[in-house]
Write an enzyme that holds these catalytic residues in place. Structure first.
Site, mmCIF file in Angstrom:
data_model
loop_
_atom_site.group_PDB
_atom_site.id
_atom_site.type_symbol
_atom_site.label_atom_id
_atom_site.label_comp_id
_atom_site.label_asym_id
_atom_site.label_seq_id
_atom_site.Cartn_x
_atom_site.Cartn_y
_atom_site.Cartn_z
ATOM 1 N N ILE A 153 -7.990 18.843 8.404
ATOM 2 C CA ILE A 153 -7.045 19.469 9.356
ATOM 3 C C ILE A 153 -6.634 20.882 8.919
ATOM 4 C CG2 ILE A 153 -6.149 17.357 10.430
ATOM 5 C CD1 ILE A 153 -3.615 17.788 8.555
ATOM 6 N N THR A 176 -2.314 19.567 2.568
ATOM 7 C CA THR A 176 -2.544 18.785 3.799
ATOM 8 C C THR A 176 -1.272 18.649 4.635
ATOM 9 O OG1 THR A 176 -4.477 17.575 3.032
ATOM 10 C CG2 THR A 176 -3.063 16.439 4.615
ATOM 11 N N THR A 216 8.133 10.044 8.348
ATOM 12 C CA THR A 216 8.639 8.983 7.486
ATOM 13 C C THR A 216 10.159 9.021 7.353
ATOM 14 O OG1 THR A 216 8.663 8.287 5.168
ATOM 15 C CG2 THR A 216 8.118 10.567 5.566
ATOM 16 N N ASP A 217 10.732 7.878 6.995
ATOM 17 C CA ASP A 217 12.181 7.844 6.731
ATOM 18 C C ASP A 217 12.536 8.538 5.409
ATOM 19 O OD1 ASP A 217 11.160 5.954 4.946
ATOM 20 O OD2 ASP A 217 12.412 4.299 5.648
ATOM 21 N N GLU A 218 11.506 8.797 4.561
ATOM 22 C CA GLU A 218 11.788 9.370 3.235
ATOM 23 C C GLU A 218 12.348 10.783 3.322
ATOM 24 O OE1 GLU A 218 9.129 8.773 0.039
ATOM 25 O OE2 GLU A 218 8.501 6.810 0.721
ATOM 26 N N TYR A 220 6.166 14.409 -2.070
ATOM 27 C CA TYR A 220 5.648 13.839 -0.813
ATOM 28 C C TYR A 220 6.646 14.054 0.324
ATOM 29 C CZ TYR A 220 5.000 10.292 2.807
ATOM 30 O OH TYR A 220 4.901 9.658 4.025
ATOM 31 N N LYS A 241 6.528 16.295 3.824
ATOM 32 C CA LYS A 241 6.653 15.677 5.161
ATOM 33 C C LYS A 241 7.825 16.325 5.907
ATOM 34 C CE LYS A 241 4.684 12.714 6.883
ATOM 35 N NZ LYS A 241 3.464 12.737 7.743
ATOM 36 N N PRO A 301 3.263 -5.057 -11.594
ATOM 37 C CA PRO A 301 4.147 -4.054 -12.206
ATOM 38 C C PRO A 301 5.317 -3.655 -11.307
ATOM 39 C CG PRO A 301 2.158 -3.012 -11.360
ATOM 40 C CD PRO A 301 2.029 -4.467 -11.045
HETATM 41 P P1 NAD Z 1 -3.058 6.865 4.288
HETATM 42 O O1 NAD Z 1 -2.922 7.625 3.009
HETATM 43 O O2 NAD Z 1 -3.472 5.444 4.250
HETATM 44 O O3 NAD Z 1 -4.095 7.617 5.254
HETATM 45 C C1 NAD Z 1 -4.102 8.998 5.401
HETATM 46 C C2 NAD Z 1 -5.394 9.392 6.137
HETATM 47 O O4 NAD Z 1 -5.374 10.821 6.313
HETATM 48 C C3 NAD Z 1 -6.671 9.058 5.358
HETATM 49 O O5 NAD Z 1 -7.625 8.482 6.218
HETATM 50 C C4 NAD Z 1 -7.146 10.411 4.845
HETATM 51 O O6 NAD Z 1 -8.558 10.481 4.687
HETATM 52 C C5 NAD Z 1 -6.640 11.341 5.941
HETATM 53 N N1 NAD Z 1 -6.458 12.717 5.453
HETATM 54 C C6 NAD Z 1 -5.804 13.111 4.323
HETATM 55 N N2 NAD Z 1 -5.871 14.453 4.206
HETATM 56 C C7 NAD Z 1 -6.533 14.909 5.292
HETATM 57 C C8 NAD Z 1 -6.904 16.193 5.749
HETATM 58 N N3 NAD Z 1 -6.603 17.296 5.054
HETATM 59 N N4 NAD Z 1 -7.574 16.311 6.918
HETATM 60 C C9 NAD Z 1 -7.902 15.204 7.636
HETATM 61 N N5 NAD Z 1 -7.604 13.948 7.249
HETATM 62 C C10 NAD Z 1 -6.919 13.807 6.088
HETATM 63 O O7 NAD Z 1 -1.668 7.043 5.012
HETATM 64 P P2 NAD Z 1 -0.872 6.014 5.958
HETATM 65 O O8 NAD Z 1 -0.076 5.115 5.115
HETATM 66 O O9 NAD Z 1 -1.804 5.464 6.962
HETATM 67 O O10 NAD Z 1 0.139 7.021 6.672
HETATM 68 C C11 NAD Z 1 -0.230 7.685 7.864
HETATM 69 C C12 NAD Z 1 0.910 8.612 8.290
HETATM 70 O O11 NAD Z 1 2.094 7.844 8.499
HETATM 71 C C13 NAD Z 1 1.271 9.660 7.239
HETATM 72 O O12 NAD Z 1 1.578 10.855 7.907
HETATM 73 C C14 NAD Z 1 2.500 9.089 6.553
HETATM 74 O O13 NAD Z 1 3.328 10.118 6.061
HETATM 75 C C15 NAD Z 1 3.160 8.356 7.705
HETATM 76 N N6 NAD Z 1 3.998 7.189 7.341
HETATM 77 C C16 NAD Z 1 3.487 6.218 6.511
HETATM 78 C C17 NAD Z 1 4.274 5.087 6.226
HETATM 79 C C18 NAD Z 1 3.755 3.976 5.352
HETATM 80 O O14 NAD Z 1 4.521 3.065 5.038
HETATM 81 N N7 NAD Z 1 2.499 3.973 4.945
HETATM 82 C C19 NAD Z 1 5.558 4.978 6.775
HETATM 83 C C20 NAD Z 1 6.032 6.005 7.598
HETATM 84 C C21 NAD Z 1 5.234 7.101 7.885
HETATM 85 O O1 DAU Z 2 9.382 4.777 3.614
HETATM 86 C C1 DAU Z 2 8.152 5.132 4.162
HETATM 87 C C2 DAU Z 2 7.175 5.454 3.051
HETATM 88 O O2 DAU Z 2 6.780 4.210 2.474
HETATM 89 C C3 DAU Z 2 5.952 6.233 3.525
HETATM 90 O O3 DAU Z 2 6.360 7.493 4.000
HETATM 91 C C4 DAU Z 2 4.942 6.408 2.381
HETATM 92 O O4 DAU Z 2 3.772 7.039 2.867
HETATM 93 C C5 DAU Z 2 4.594 5.038 1.853
HETATM 94 O O5 DAU Z 2 3.704 5.150 0.755
HETATM 95 C C6 DAU Z 2 5.854 4.278 1.426
HETATM 96 O O6 DAU Z 2 6.463 4.918 0.269
HETATM 97 P P1 DAU Z 2 7.113 4.066 -0.920
HETATM 98 O O7 DAU Z 2 7.184 4.915 -2.110
HETATM 99 O O8 DAU Z 2 8.350 3.374 -0.465
HETATM 100 O O9 DAU Z 2 5.959 2.930 -1.044
HETATM 101 P P2 DAU Z 2 5.249 2.239 -2.299
HETATM 102 O O10 DAU Z 2 4.452 1.111 -1.767
HETATM 103 O O11 DAU Z 2 4.579 3.241 -3.185
HETATM 104 O O12 DAU Z 2 6.484 1.646 -3.098
HETATM 105 C C7 DAU Z 2 7.398 0.737 -2.486
HETATM 106 C C8 DAU Z 2 8.455 0.393 -3.500
HETATM 107 O O13 DAU Z 2 7.846 -0.386 -4.556
HETATM 108 C C9 DAU Z 2 9.062 1.605 -4.193
HETATM 109 O O14 DAU Z 2 10.446 1.349 -4.418
HETATM 110 C C10 DAU Z 2 8.313 1.696 -5.521
HETATM 111 C C11 DAU Z 2 7.997 0.239 -5.839
HETATM 112 N N1 DAU Z 2 6.744 0.014 -6.586
HETATM 113 C C12 DAU Z 2 5.585 0.572 -6.129
HETATM 114 C C13 DAU Z 2 4.398 0.379 -6.811
HETATM 115 C C14 DAU Z 2 3.119 1.022 -6.309
HETATM 116 C C15 DAU Z 2 6.744 -0.792 -7.723
HETATM 117 O O15 DAU Z 2 7.802 -1.321 -8.117
HETATM 118 N N2 DAU Z 2 5.571 -0.984 -8.400
HETATM 119 C C16 DAU Z 2 4.397 -0.412 -8.011
HETATM 120 O O16 DAU Z 2 3.355 -0.597 -8.693
#
Ligand code: NAD
Ligand code: DAU
Length: 350
Positions: free
Chosen positions: A58, A98, A132-134, A158, A162, A213
């Site tokens: 992108i 990105t 994201t809510d973060e 991160y 965002k 962990p």
């Molecule tokens: P993910 O890391 O699983 O997937 C990200 C995708 O984006 C991958 O397929 C990757 O190849 C692609 N990508 C990365 N850089 C790119 C670039 N420069 N150009 C084109 N494609 C690229 O992420 P996800 O968990 O599916 O999250 C998707 C979206 O939702 C993100 O914007 C994230 O911030 C948001 N979000 C995620 C969560 C969550 O809990 N996972 C919650 C709220 C919001």
């Molecule tokens: O809140 C939305 C966000 O949720 C998204 O925007 C992010 O893309 C997504 O990755 C997620 O972020 P978190 O940091 O909350 O998710 P994660 O799964 O990495 O961690 C969830 C919680 O668990 C966090 O408090 C850290 C903890 N954790 C995580 C890992 C990987 C552990 O305790 N042990 C671990 O090994």
């Protein structure tokens, strides 16, 4: 057709699969295929003429311009991002590239295309940014949940990137009139979740007999939403959201990490019992994540009140489905845990 970015990642791929299963409209899926992008998730779409995949970054304006001109989408749904907080702490540069430069480049390409559209098409065009809510920072135990008007206070590289992305989207609506929509969602979980995030990591480690962990004291709280509920919320906002508006998306499921891991171990004890003992025996407390946000919680009442959206899954039903999915789909896990992934896990948990 709609243009989806990041449609080979966890939520993007679930969204594409969901979109094509409920309607007729085609998808142009634009993804760079970083370590987090996996075409094996989209295997079931092979030969489906309603799905076109383009391996494009992108940040590549020329490639984006070409795609807009050729496919003429009526909407963009923007998922592509670097999304893992721990990786953003180890190496923030890709996140700035990105999440900030990429969103900016995509907005510029979308604006250039949108400006050329006839008035009627211009009026219905939408640019939906998935956030994201973060971005709202961290809550204390008694604080009210994040609403759409909570001030931004991102704490990790991160979430800072965002937040920057969200601000650019807001500015493109305010300044240029681009019909944008923003959704800020809580933690997702479900099928095809990359096994470096909490829930899939715990399931895959448990099944491999490895330690589980838990950072710090395990009392950090996240608000969990089953991924297809996030997909239905995005569809709803795309369909009926008001341009320029922001919608919070959440599951009303606040859980401590310890609660989540206990529940996962209990489900595994039930669905795939060990020869002796419980999966809980594999739990280990490790060094905390630097700057670890204590609590996230989303107030999703605006989305319910204005657009009639509610999640379909409870945490209990969603988590059981998720554990069962991982039990049934070990080949997918083996496929995505590449050498690069193993290297990162080795360094991070050393
Ligand atoms: P993910 O890391 O699983 O997937 C990200 C995708 O984006 C991958 O397929 C990757 O190849 C692609 N990508 C990365 N850089 C790119 C670039 N420069 N150009 C084109 N494609 C690229 O992420 P996800 O968990 O599916 O999250 C998707 C979206 O939702 C993100 O914007 C994230 O911030 C948001 N979000 C995620 C969560 C969550 O809990 N996972 C919650 C709220 C919001
Ligand atoms: O809140 C939305 C966000 O949720 C998204 O925007 C992010 O893309 C997504 O990755 C997620 O972020 P978190 O940091 O909350 O998710 P994660 O799964 O990495 O961690 C969830 C919680 O668990 C966090 O408090 C850290 C903890 N954790 C995580 C890992 C990987 C552990 O305790 N042990 C671990 O090994």
């Amino acid at each position: 057709m709609i243009l989806v970015t990041g449609g080979a990642g966890f939520i993007g791929a679930n969204f594409v699969l969901d979109w094509l299963s409920v309607g007729d409209e085609s998808v142009l899926n634009v993804d760079k295929l970083t370590y987090a992008g996996n075409l094996s998730t989209l295997k079931s779409l092979q030969g489906n003429e309603k799905h076109t995949f383009a391996q494009v970054d992108i940040c590549d304006r020329a490639a984006l311009d070409k795609l807009f001109a050729e496919y003429r989408p009526r909407a963009v749904v923007h998922f592509a991002a670097e999304s893992h907080v721990d990786r953003s702490i180890d190496g923030p540069a890709d996140f700035v590239q990105t999440n900030v430069v990429g969103t900016f480049t995509l907005l510029e390409a979308a604006r250039a295309y949108w400006t050329t559209l006839p008035e009627a098409e211009k009026a219905v065009f939408r640019f939906l940014a998935v956030s994201t809510d973060e971005v709202f920072g961290s809550l204390g135990p008694q604080d009210p949940q994040f609403s759409e008007t909570t001030p931004y206070a991102p704490n990790s590289p991160y979430s800072a990137t965002k937040a920057a992305s969200d601000h650019l989207v807001r500015a493109y609506h305010h300044t240029y009139g681009l019909p944008t929509l923003t959704t800020n969602c809580s933690n997702n979980y479900g099928p095809y979740h990359f096994p470096e995030k909490l829930i899939p990591l715990m399931i895959t480690n448990a099944l491999a007999g490895k330690s589980l962990p838990i950072y710090g004291d395990g009392q950090n709280v996240r608000d969990w939403l089953y991924v297809t509920d996030h997909c239905s919320a995005i569809r709803r906002v795309l369909e009926s959201g008001k341009p320029g508006e922001v919608y919070n998306v959440g599951g009303w499921n606040e859980k401590t990490n310890l609660d989540v891991v206990h529940t996962l171990c209990d489900l595994l004890d039930d669905l795939k019992p060990k020869a002796d003992g419980s999966y809980r025996d594999q739990m280990t407390f490790i060094k905390d994540r630097p700057g670890h946000d204590r609590r996230y919680a989303i107030d999703a009442r605006k989305l319910e009140r204005e657009l009639g959206w509610k999640p379909a899954e409870t945490f209990e039903t969603g988590l059981r489905k998720t554990v069962q999915w991982y039990l049934d789909n070990q080949p997918w896990v083996d496929d995505v845990t590449s050498g690069e992934y193993r290297k990162w896990v080795g360094q991070h948990y050393a």
